[in-house]
Design an enzyme around this catalytic site. Structure first.
Site, mmCIF file in Angstrom:
data_model
loop_
_atom_site.group_PDB
_atom_site.id
_atom_site.type_symbol
_atom_site.label_atom_id
_atom_site.label_comp_id
_atom_site.label_asym_id
_atom_site.label_seq_id
_atom_site.Cartn_x
_atom_site.Cartn_y
_atom_site.Cartn_z
ATOM 1 C CD GLU A 1 2.627 -5.064 19.197
ATOM 2 O OE1 GLU A 1 3.800 -5.345 18.891
ATOM 3 O OE2 GLU A 1 2.082 -3.984 18.899
ATOM 4 C CE LYS B 1 9.578 -3.910 13.571
ATOM 5 N NZ LYS B 1 9.764 -2.476 13.251
ATOM 6 C CB VAL C 1 0.684 -5.775 14.026
ATOM 7 C CG1 VAL C 1 -0.698 -6.076 13.471
ATOM 8 C CG2 VAL C 1 0.610 -4.728 15.137
ATOM 9 C CG ASP D 1 9.146 1.539 5.181
ATOM 10 O OD1 ASP D 1 8.564 0.453 5.361
ATOM 11 O OD2 ASP D 1 9.880 2.067 6.038
ATOM 12 C CB SER E 1 3.876 -1.949 8.080
ATOM 13 O OG SER E 1 3.894 -2.991 9.029
ATOM 14 C CB ALA E 2 5.046 -7.243 6.822
ATOM 15 C CG ASP E 3 2.091 -4.519 11.170
ATOM 16 O OD1 ASP E 3 2.835 -5.515 11.263
ATOM 17 O OD2 ASP E 3 2.111 -3.569 11.990
ATOM 18 C CE LYS F 1 3.772 1.616 14.732
ATOM 19 N NZ LYS F 1 3.330 0.276 15.078
HETATM 20 N N1 PSU Z 1 3.536 0.163 18.716
HETATM 21 C C1 PSU Z 1 4.506 0.766 19.455
HETATM 22 N N2 PSU Z 1 5.782 0.398 19.221
HETATM 23 C C2 PSU Z 1 6.135 -0.542 18.273
HETATM 24 C C3 PSU Z 1 5.118 -1.164 17.503
HETATM 25 C C4 PSU Z 1 3.847 -0.775 17.775
HETATM 26 O O1 PSU Z 1 4.210 1.622 20.293
HETATM 27 O O2 PSU Z 1 7.315 -0.833 18.131
HETATM 28 C C5 PSU Z 1 5.464 -2.204 16.473
HETATM 29 C C6 PSU Z 1 4.261 -3.089 16.165
HETATM 30 O O3 PSU Z 1 4.600 -4.401 16.586
HETATM 31 C C7 PSU Z 1 4.097 -3.029 14.662
HETATM 32 C C8 PSU Z 1 5.478 -2.652 14.216
HETATM 33 O O4 PSU Z 1 3.660 -4.239 14.131
HETATM 34 O O5 PSU Z 1 5.887 -1.715 15.216
HETATM 35 C C9 PSU Z 1 5.501 -2.095 12.820
HETATM 36 O O6 PSU Z 1 6.815 -2.072 12.362
HETATM 37 P P1 PSU Z 1 7.124 -1.870 10.805
HETATM 38 O O7 PSU Z 1 6.654 -0.471 10.489
HETATM 39 O O8 PSU Z 1 8.620 -2.024 10.699
HETATM 40 O O9 PSU Z 1 6.354 -2.930 10.079
HETATM 41 MN MN MN Z 2 9.204 -0.946 6.928
#
Ligand code: PSU
Ligand code: MN
Length: 307
Positions: free
Chosen positions: A25, A86, A106, A136, A138-140, A157
């Site tokens: 990614e 993003k 992701v 909130d 994530s779409a992941d 994370k």
């Molecule tokens: N890991 C990191 N930094 C990041 C991400 C992952 O150390 O920025 C990214 C990944 O691409 C993951 C995204 O898919 O953050 C998730 O963002 P959100 O919570 O907005 O869906």
């Molecule tokens: Mn979000």
């Protein structure tokens, strides 16, 4: 659909030869890490994948084209350009229509990897259910539930609500495989106290689980959670203190939407004297290695099945 995609010469060749491929990614490069550490990391992850017998396919959107595999020039541009998008599921069409560039999350990388026929993907930590606000998510997670790809990560994370994220994965029917562990890792730290749904001790075992899951017609991802390397992992208490402080600041500063995850990761890095950044880089490299080994094992088991 293929009109929106372009493969690098290296990826095209690997596809022709049916060689093992590992998707990587790029949001971690465009929104997660500063230059030049992001460039170094991208090169090191690709080198890890090659050193373990697979071909890397780093995925991004460049001038409205979904690139699978990047040239040196394309990577240089991506790691230095400002105000990139993003790119998650909702963001592909806007980026394409407006000929923009961006790093794929992701979720975004899963969509592109699957379209390109790539079955293994390495990342740092997946997105999940945030601690605040609880809506909130994530779409992941949704993408993981509907894309048949092996996702190698260090868990979700640690800025997230890990128990809620695991419950959500259970609801979505995603196998969570602990790689040489019975516990879901906590990204910066090796343990969370939370159980995984199955343990695998070798790349071959991961490949077997994936083959059975997909053989049954179940079409979600397999999430492979690898603990971060011992040398750079943080004690859980240290990481947690920094995370709580960062969450407080995010609330005070009213950080919202796609900005939340990059904000929290950057603040945790500052607050831990960058030891969280070191852990983050080390686990990304480690995950690239494990993903390459799994990709090689998967192509072996696929060949056997074809006999
Ligand atoms: N890991 C990191 N930094 C990041 C991400 C992952 O150390 O920025 C990214 C990944 O691409 C993951 C995204 O898919 O953050 C998730 O963002 P959100 O919570 O907005 O869906
Ligand atoms: Mn979000």
């Amino acid at each position: 659909m293929l009109e929106y995609y372009r493969y690098s010469p290296e990826v095209s060749k690997a596809k022709q030869l049916q060689a093992s491929l590992v998707a990587l990614e790029t949001t971690v490069l465009t929104h997660g890490l500063p230059y030049p550490q992001n460039l170094q990391l991208a090169q090191d992850m690709e080198a890890q994948v090659r050193a373990h017998g697979a071909t890397p396919a780093t995925i991004a959107v460049l001038d409205g084209i979904i690139q699978v595999g990047l040239s040196d020039e394309q990577l240089e541009f991506l790691v230095q350009a400002k105000n990139l998008r993003k790119v998650s599921r909702r963001d592909f069409a806007p980026a394409i229509a407006k000929k923009e560039s961006g790093g794929t999350t992701v979720a975004g990388t899963l969509i592109a990897a699957h379209a390109a026929g790539i079955q293994v993907f390495a990342t740092g930590g997946i997105g999940g259910v945030h601690r605040q606000p609880a809506y909130d998510v994530s779409a992941d997670l949704l993408e993981i539930s509907r894309t048949p790809v092996i996702v190698v990560c260090a868990g979700a994370k640690a800025i997230l609500d890990l128990p809620a994220t695991l419950e959500y994965l259970e609801t979505l029917g995603v196998p969570v495989v602990g790689y040489q562990t019975d516990e879901f890792p906590a990204f910066y730290s090796r343990s969370s106290g939370l159980p995984v749904s199955v343990r695998a001790d070798s790349p071959g075992e991961v490949a077997e689980i994936a083959r059975a899951h997909w053989g049954l017609g179940l079409d979600s991802a397999i999430l492979v959670a690898v603990p971060p390397p011992k040398e750079s992992a943080l004690p859980a208490g240290d990481a947690e203190r920094a995370i709580e402080q960062a969450l407080l600041e995010a609330e005070q500063e009213n950080v919202r939407g796609q900005a939340v995850t990059p904000f929290l990761l950057a603040r945790v890095s500052d607050l831990t004297g960058h030891s969280s950044l070191k852990a983050n880089l080390a686990l990304l490299l480690n995950n690239a290695r494990v993903a390459a080994e799994v990709a090689v094992a998967l192509s072996k088991s696929t060949h056997l099945a074809a006999v």
